[in-house]
Design a protein around this motif. Sequence first.
Motif, PDB file in Angstrom:
ATOM      1  N   TYR A  50      -9.997 -63.251  -5.308  1.00 34.38           N
ATOM      2  CA  TYR A  50     -10.093 -61.805  -5.459  1.00 34.38           C
ATOM      3  C   TYR A  50     -10.449 -61.198  -4.124  1.00 34.38           C
ATOM      4  CZ  TYR A  50     -10.199 -62.963 -10.337  1.00 34.38           C
ATOM      5  OH  TYR A  50      -9.871 -63.456 -11.561  1.00 34.38           O
ATOM      6  N   SER A  51      -9.925 -59.996  -3.854  1.00 33.85           N
ATOM      7  CA  SER A  51     -10.276 -59.376  -2.588  1.00 33.85           C
ATOM      8  C   SER A  51     -11.651 -58.735  -2.730  1.00 33.85           C
ATOM      9  CB  SER A  51      -9.234 -58.335  -2.208  1.00 33.85           C
ATOM     10  OG  SER A  51      -9.551 -57.112  -2.813  1.00 33.85           O
ATOM     11  N   PRO A  52     -12.422 -58.744  -1.641  1.00 37.05           N
ATOM     12  CA  PRO A  52     -13.758 -58.147  -1.689  1.00 37.05           C
ATOM     13  C   PRO A  52     -13.725 -56.695  -2.173  1.00 37.05           C
ATOM     14  CG  PRO A  52     -13.485 -59.372   0.335  1.00 37.05           C
ATOM     15  CD  PRO A  52     -12.153 -59.378  -0.345  1.00 37.05           C
ATOM     16  N   GLU A 104     -11.695 -55.341  -4.452  1.00 34.50           N
ATOM     17  CA  GLU A 104     -11.609 -55.318  -5.917  1.00 34.50           C
ATOM     18  C   GLU A 104     -12.976 -55.606  -6.521  1.00 34.50           C
ATOM     19  OE1 GLU A 104      -7.110 -57.055  -6.653  1.00 34.50           O
ATOM     20  OE2 GLU A 104      -8.760 -58.455  -6.441  1.00 34.50           O
ATOM     21  N   VAL A 105     -13.633 -56.597  -5.934  1.00 35.92           N
ATOM     22  CA  VAL A 105     -14.934 -56.996  -6.455  1.00 35.92           C
ATOM     23  C   VAL A 105     -15.928 -55.849  -6.306  1.00 35.92           C
ATOM     24  CG1 VAL A 105     -16.845 -58.600  -6.174  1.00 35.92           C
ATOM     25  CG2 VAL A 105     -14.499 -59.416  -5.941  1.00 35.92           C
ATOM     26  N   GLU A 109     -15.337 -52.655  -6.009  1.00 31.97           N
ATOM     27  CA  GLU A 109     -15.057 -51.500  -6.868  1.00 31.97           C
ATOM     28  C   GLU A 109     -15.479 -51.756  -8.314  1.00 31.97           C
ATOM     29  OE1 GLU A 109     -11.743 -48.199  -7.180  1.00 31.97           O
ATOM     30  OE2 GLU A 109     -11.043 -50.098  -7.951  1.00 31.97           O
ATOM     31  N   THR A 110     -15.260 -52.982  -8.767  1.00 31.88           N
ATOM     32  CA  THR A 110     -15.657 -53.308 -10.136  1.00 31.88           C
ATOM     33  C   THR A 110     -17.163 -53.131 -10.302  1.00 31.88           C
ATOM     34  OG1 THR A 110     -13.888 -54.923 -10.141  1.00 31.88           O
ATOM     35  CG2 THR A 110     -15.460 -55.057 -11.936  1.00 31.88           C
ATOM     36  N   ILE A 111     -17.914 -53.664  -9.328  1.00 30.57           N
ATOM     37  CA  ILE A 111     -19.370 -53.548  -9.415  1.00 30.57           C
ATOM     38  C   ILE A 111     -19.786 -52.078  -9.390  1.00 30.57           C
ATOM     39  CG2 ILE A 111     -21.533 -54.020  -8.203  1.00 30.57           C
ATOM     40  CD1 ILE A 111     -20.294 -56.585  -7.223  1.00 30.57           C
ATOM     41  N   MET A 153     -18.108 -49.395 -10.279  1.00 27.88           N
ATOM     42  CA  MET A 153     -17.784 -48.651 -11.506  1.00 27.88           C
ATOM     43  C   MET A 153     -18.724 -49.022 -12.643  1.00 27.88           C
ATOM     44  SD  MET A 153     -13.641 -48.701 -11.362  1.00 27.88           S
ATOM     45  CE  MET A 153     -13.304 -47.946 -12.936  1.00 27.88           C
TER      46      MET A 153
END
Lengths: 457, 224
Positions: A3-5, A7-8, A10-12, A14
């Motif tokens: 996973y790209s940092p 994506e990670v 943004e998930t955290i 949100m």
Amino acid sequence: MLYSPNEVRETIRMVEGEHLDIRTVTMGICMLGCPAKDPETVAKYVFERVVSLARDLKSAAAEVEQTYGVPIVNKRVSVTPMSLVLEGAPPESYIAAAESMERAAVEVGIDYIAGYSALVHKGATPGDATLMRLLPRVLGGTTRVCASLNLASSRAGINMEAVALMGRVILDVAEAKEHGAGCARLVVFANAPEDNPFIAGAMHGVGEPEVVVNVGVSGPGVVLAALERQRRLEPRVDFTSIAETVKRMAFKITRAGELIGREVVARLGPPSRFGVVDLSLAPTPARGDSVANIIEAMGIERAGAHGTTAALYLLTDAVKKGGVMASSSVGGLSGAFVPVSEDAGMVDATRLGAMTLDKLEAMTSICSVGLDMVAVPGDTPAETIAAIIADEMAIGVANHKTTAVRIIPVPGAKAGDTVDLGGLLGELIVMDVKRFDVSSFVRLGGRIPAPITGLRN
Amino acid sequence: MGKRIITEADVERLAKDGVVEVVRGMVVTPLARDHASRKGIRLVYGGGSVPSAEDIPRDPVTGRKGPDARGPDARGPDGKAAEDGLRLTVAEEVARAIAEAADTHAAAAIPSYSPLAEAGVAGSLAEAAAGEPARALVVATGVNHPGVAAALTSSISECGADIQDISQTLVAEFFSMIFVVSLSSLGGGLTFRDFKERVEAAGRGAGAEVVVFHEQILNAMHRV
């Protein structure tokens, strides 16, 4: 790296920082199998059916919350419109059904259960009329039962007799509880959807399978944060780029919503099936979780000012486009919600005089529920309330969309007064209504015919 | 692993006398195939080849490879058998797609009147859905000092989870680490929640800010 940092990160962001939550997971339960119509049988059937099917709803939702870190704000139940289950039954059965719904809600630990409903858009049966007349007693005697009426449709027109009756009923319901709080559990619709997961208008339609789980996504906070970030980081922001940002966020929110819904269904097991994701942006009274604030982030000083309808259109349309790309199971209301008291930004705008009843009516042409959690003075005549409903119904019928009214005539209150209903229902500011007489219009009776666009075959 | 992607540029580069030999381990992108047909370059599939990125899997009954419907040799002398094979593989693909969308329980909830309820489809759907093991992401940030990575990795391994990937970035004295952890081997009846609590506590103990979340939520939001 898998996973790209980005994506990670943004998930955290949100999940942890921006109120990404699932507003509601609502289990719809078919009640048409009720074997008899006497009060005892009805009470037993309704209670046992809800309890046996929804017993694990809360624990399943809690498990999913913990696994994915996304809070599910509300767990609720909707049932087949009771008018269909009870037609031909004595009035005592209607009361018994409502009391049984209340007890079942307490038993399974949910705050609301919806489906004390009737579909009367073309005309009312004796059973429908009984159900409507008993609303003040039912809503006055319970705290968790929610009622809804479909008074109009684009195929049938507007049942003005039912509209006139509901004007009276709403006043009586308001009298039954302090601050008119019973009215927060009563919605009247045009073109009511059969799979809406949002209380108070939820119902389990007749075209639905036995047990479904529908999910209402939320996420005004996430959209607001994304727009604010865009303003900060991008040198030039225009409407197209705002729409793009909203669309992207709606996509992600919807994907998360569908995942959560399917996971809840997986834990509940058969006969529960996954139903729909409702794409509505639903605000909560929490600061920052407000649809009004999103409109304001686009550059409108206060929600309700001129330009608000255009901003709401942009927002609602982008949410739908993003959401429909994300899921093939989109349904329910799927439009922005602007419940006045449940949205801190709307409360502020109302207090400052920016948001008025007329502006809300105009916004109905865009959003899913028009006049939602709107307080008016307690001495408003029944005919005036009926006329307010008729206006909303006309917008829905003419535009082939769902519109609804959840209006609260607060007994003893005057325009400008503040009433706190507490919890998710929030703070009401009483709005002024026009004092001109409309009683002879409302009393004309009959039905306003369906629009020519309803004849599509 | 080790698959080689053949793009438009590669097609031209690899072409010998208007022919590109595609061998096992090569994946030809759809664009590259279109490009080849435009340029009149023929793709010849060598031993055990994979016809394209939209590969049709091996026929389970005959053991024959599913024919590439668009290829010139879609129908050989045994056209009938090939067609049946294709039908079978398509049916399989559909079942797989449904299984992916549903899950074990949802598959079991197929109503009795549905054609899917017959012939044990529900069972095979359930089997297919059970395949993917759960994974979690562990994200740690903070001021770098000795022992942070050790604290996290030992906590993860104490839970019986398996680290599959690590990425680390250092900027001045700040670090950020992302672990991808397989949870299929979680020991002693630990749930995801227990794992999350233990690892987050271990990270905090070592002075790092740690967030643990399920892989699926990230997949849902970022992967189409």
